[in-house]
Design an enzyme around this catalytic site. Structure first.
Site, PDB file in Angstrom:
ATOM      1  N   LYS A 112       0.660  -1.232  -0.163  1.00  0.00           N
ATOM      2  CA  LYS A 112       0.127  -0.070   0.031  1.00  0.00           C
ATOM      3  C   LYS A 112       0.817   1.166  -0.032  1.00  0.00           C
ATOM      4  O   LYS A 112       0.274   2.255  -0.622  1.00  0.00           O
ATOM      5  CB  LYS A 112      -0.913  -0.016   1.263  1.00  0.00           C
ATOM      6  CG  LYS A 112      -1.740  -1.175   1.532  1.00  0.00           C
ATOM      7  CD  LYS A 112      -3.002  -1.458   0.330  1.00  0.00           C
ATOM      8  CE  LYS A 112      -4.069  -2.268   1.054  1.00  0.00           C
ATOM      9  NZ  LYS A 112      -3.914  -3.776   1.438  1.00  0.00           N
TER      10      LYS A 112
HETATM   11  C1  LIG Z   1      -4.385  -4.879   0.726  1.00  0.00           C
HETATM   12  C2  LIG Z   1      -3.757  -5.967   1.116  1.00  0.00           C
HETATM   13  C3  LIG Z   1      -3.856  -7.183   0.038  1.00  0.00           C
HETATM   14  C4  LIG Z   1      -5.316  -6.925  -0.854  1.00  0.00           C
HETATM   15  O1  LIG Z   1      -5.108  -5.914  -1.915  1.00  0.00           O
HETATM   16  P1  LIG Z   1      -6.370  -5.578  -2.670  1.00  0.00           P
HETATM   17  O2  LIG Z   1      -5.763  -4.618  -3.688  1.00  0.00           O
HETATM   18  O3  LIG Z   1      -7.492  -5.116  -1.517  1.00  0.00           O
HETATM   19  O4  LIG Z   1      -6.757  -6.822  -3.566  1.00  0.00           O
HETATM   20  C5  LIG Z   1      -3.269  -8.354   0.077  1.00  0.00           C
HETATM   21  N1  LIG Z   1      -2.201  -8.317   0.857  1.00  0.00           N
HETATM   22  C6  LIG Z   1      -2.007  -7.433   1.888  1.00  0.00           C
HETATM   23  C7  LIG Z   1      -0.725  -7.547   2.678  1.00  0.00           C
HETATM   24  C8  LIG Z   1      -2.737  -6.116   2.029  1.00  0.00           C
HETATM   25  O5  LIG Z   1      -2.412  -5.342   2.700  1.00  0.00           O
END
Ligand SMILES: *Cc1c(COP(=O)(O)O)cnc(C)c1O
Length: 462
Positions: A112
């Protein structure tokens, strides 16, 4: 570049407006009116370039005149200076033709950071020059919240409130949200699950009086800027494995469908991607849907991969929009039905989706076993989300096509699950080694939108 809503009736916006707005006023999500493409030569020229250079080439066509080239290069440079690895998104070979894309070297140890660090920079410049302020409210299963707080803490033009499900995030995730001392940061522990947090956030966006009154802005992956920034690492990794001269496949641990949708955008832009594989945990609404069983909400079963504990996958709406031939009315109808519990996907749309995405799921036991197994075979310690990707990739991959599995978080962010599988408790990187000693600050809140809105109005600096 203009942005349109997946439900067809909200105003058409510029990149800047779409980024600052988040959710469209008809309840839909913004998508670019057209997808720009890069030529084979453009892609070939990325070979040997820095992450930042590729980021500029990939994202520039989407931002219109929101930033000048010089400004945009500067924002990119500042955003990615926070990633604690010179390659930003390094690739590690797990097995012949199977690679792990490490997206966890950012300040909060999950992918993120790649999008939200950049959004933080873009918001700051866009708001500062207009002398405007916004209230950011985000819903998180753990990682969006910590990344958003890290990117926006201390900024003058922004107050940030994060709704996370009480008791359902890892301790590292919680501490990353509750320990920053800056007074524009508010961690709200909601009595509910992540879908409740996401639903209350949508309620706030749909209350126009509140929305306009506090100048509500969003950084969840409903924000197009999030998806856009994630397109970049599909290019950097594929090019380093021989694209555009050969096809590459990707497996993506998926919850809200933002990260995998970025892969779809990369493909539409001209990157030769063979398979895009959706990997889910036991909360497998996406796997069931892509297997032809319709899209029906269940209850969330908490797992060792909490960032994927989701039943309503918000970006899937963007995939449906394209699968239904960009018919906003059809999407609005499906989303209505989802309010009643679920919907069936039409045959034509199902064919389109199955032509683009493959899928698999991993149980809790399979996830743990994969963490154990990969440590033994490769020395690589995987977080549970990344392990789900590796398991599903191993099940589905064609050994002749390079497979890149996205490693979405650092193992130290989920030390309990990793220790249970391997006996090893992964240490935090040195720069955050004192996380367990810092004092926490949070507010418990009920799963009730009126209470939440009152709390937010009472705590913005304005
Ligand atoms: C947010 C997240 C996901 C999922 O990602 P999306 O874009 O919501 O599909 C998978 N793994 C981790 C560690 C995350 O923080």
């Amino acid at each position: 570049m203009r942005y349109i809503s997946t439900r067809g009736t909200a105003p058409i916006l510029s990149f800047e407006e779409a980024m600052l707005t988040g959710l469209a006023r008809d309840g839909g999500l913004y998508v670019p009116e057209t997808i720009p493409t890069l030529s084979r030569q453009d892609i070939a020229a990325m070979s040997g370039q820095s992450y930042e250079e590729v980021a500029f080439t990939v994202m520039r066509p989407f931002i219109g005149d929101t930033f000048t080239d010089a400004e945009f290069r500067q924002l990119i440079a500042q955003a990615y200076a926070s990633i604690g690895h010179d390659a930003r998104a390094p690739l590690v070979e797990l097995a012949p033709n199977h690679f792990l894309l490490e997206l966890f070297h950012g300040p909060t140890l999950a992918f993120k950071d790649f999008a939200i660090q950049l959004i933080g920079q873009m918001f700051q410049l866009a708001l500062g020059r207009k002398n405007e302020r916004v209230t950011i409210v985000g819903a998180t299963s753990g990682d969006t919240g910590s990344a958003a707080i890290e990117a926006f803490k201390g900024l003058d033009n922004v107050d940030v409130f994060i709704l996370y499900p009480h008791g359902r995030v890892s301790e590292v995730q919680r501490r990353q949200m509750t320990t920053p001392p800056e007074d524009n940061v508010h961690a709200l522990a909601v009595d509910g699950d992540f879908d409740d947090c996401q639903a209350r956030l949508k309620d706030m966006f749909n209350d126009f009086e509140f929305r306009d009154g506090v100048r509500l802005a969003g950084v969840n992956s409903i924000n197009w800027g999030r998806v856009l920034a994630q397109v970049v690492y599909y290019f950097t990794s594929a090019v380093s494995l021989g694209a555009p001269g050969r096809e590459i496949s990707f497996t993506v641990p998926t919850g809200n469908f933002g990260d995998i949708f970025a892969g779809y955008i990369a493909k539409r832009m001209g990157l030769p991607i063979a398979d895009l594989v959706v990997a889910t945990n036991q909360n497998d609404i996406l796997h069931r849907c892509l297997s032809g069983e319709g899209y029906h909400k269940g209850t969330v079963h908490p797992s060792i991969s909490p960032s994927m504990d989701i039943q309503v996958s918000s970006n899937f709406e963007r995939a449906l929009f394209d699968a239904y031939g960009r018919d906003g009315g059809a999407v609005a109808q499906l989303m209505n039905e989802l309010g009643q519990g679920g919907f069936e996907v039409s045959q034509g749309a199902m064919q389109a989706l199955q032509g683009l995405y493959r899928s698999g799921r991993a149980s809790e036991a399979e996830t743990s076993a994969t963490i154990t197994d990969m440590l033994a075979r490769t020395g690589e310690l995987l977080c549970p989300h990344s392990a789900i990707g590796v398991k599903v990739a191993n099940d589905l991959r064609d050994p002749k096509v390079p497979m890149v599995t996205l490693a979405t978080a650092h193992p130290a962010k989920f030390p309990d699950a990793v220790e249970a599988a391997t006996g090893i408790r992964p240490p935090l990187p040195a720069r955050m080694a004192d996380l367990y000693d810092r004092s926490e600050r949070l507010t418990r809140v009920p799963n009730d939108v009126e209470t939440l809105m009152t709390h937010i109005k009472g705590n913005i600096r304005a």
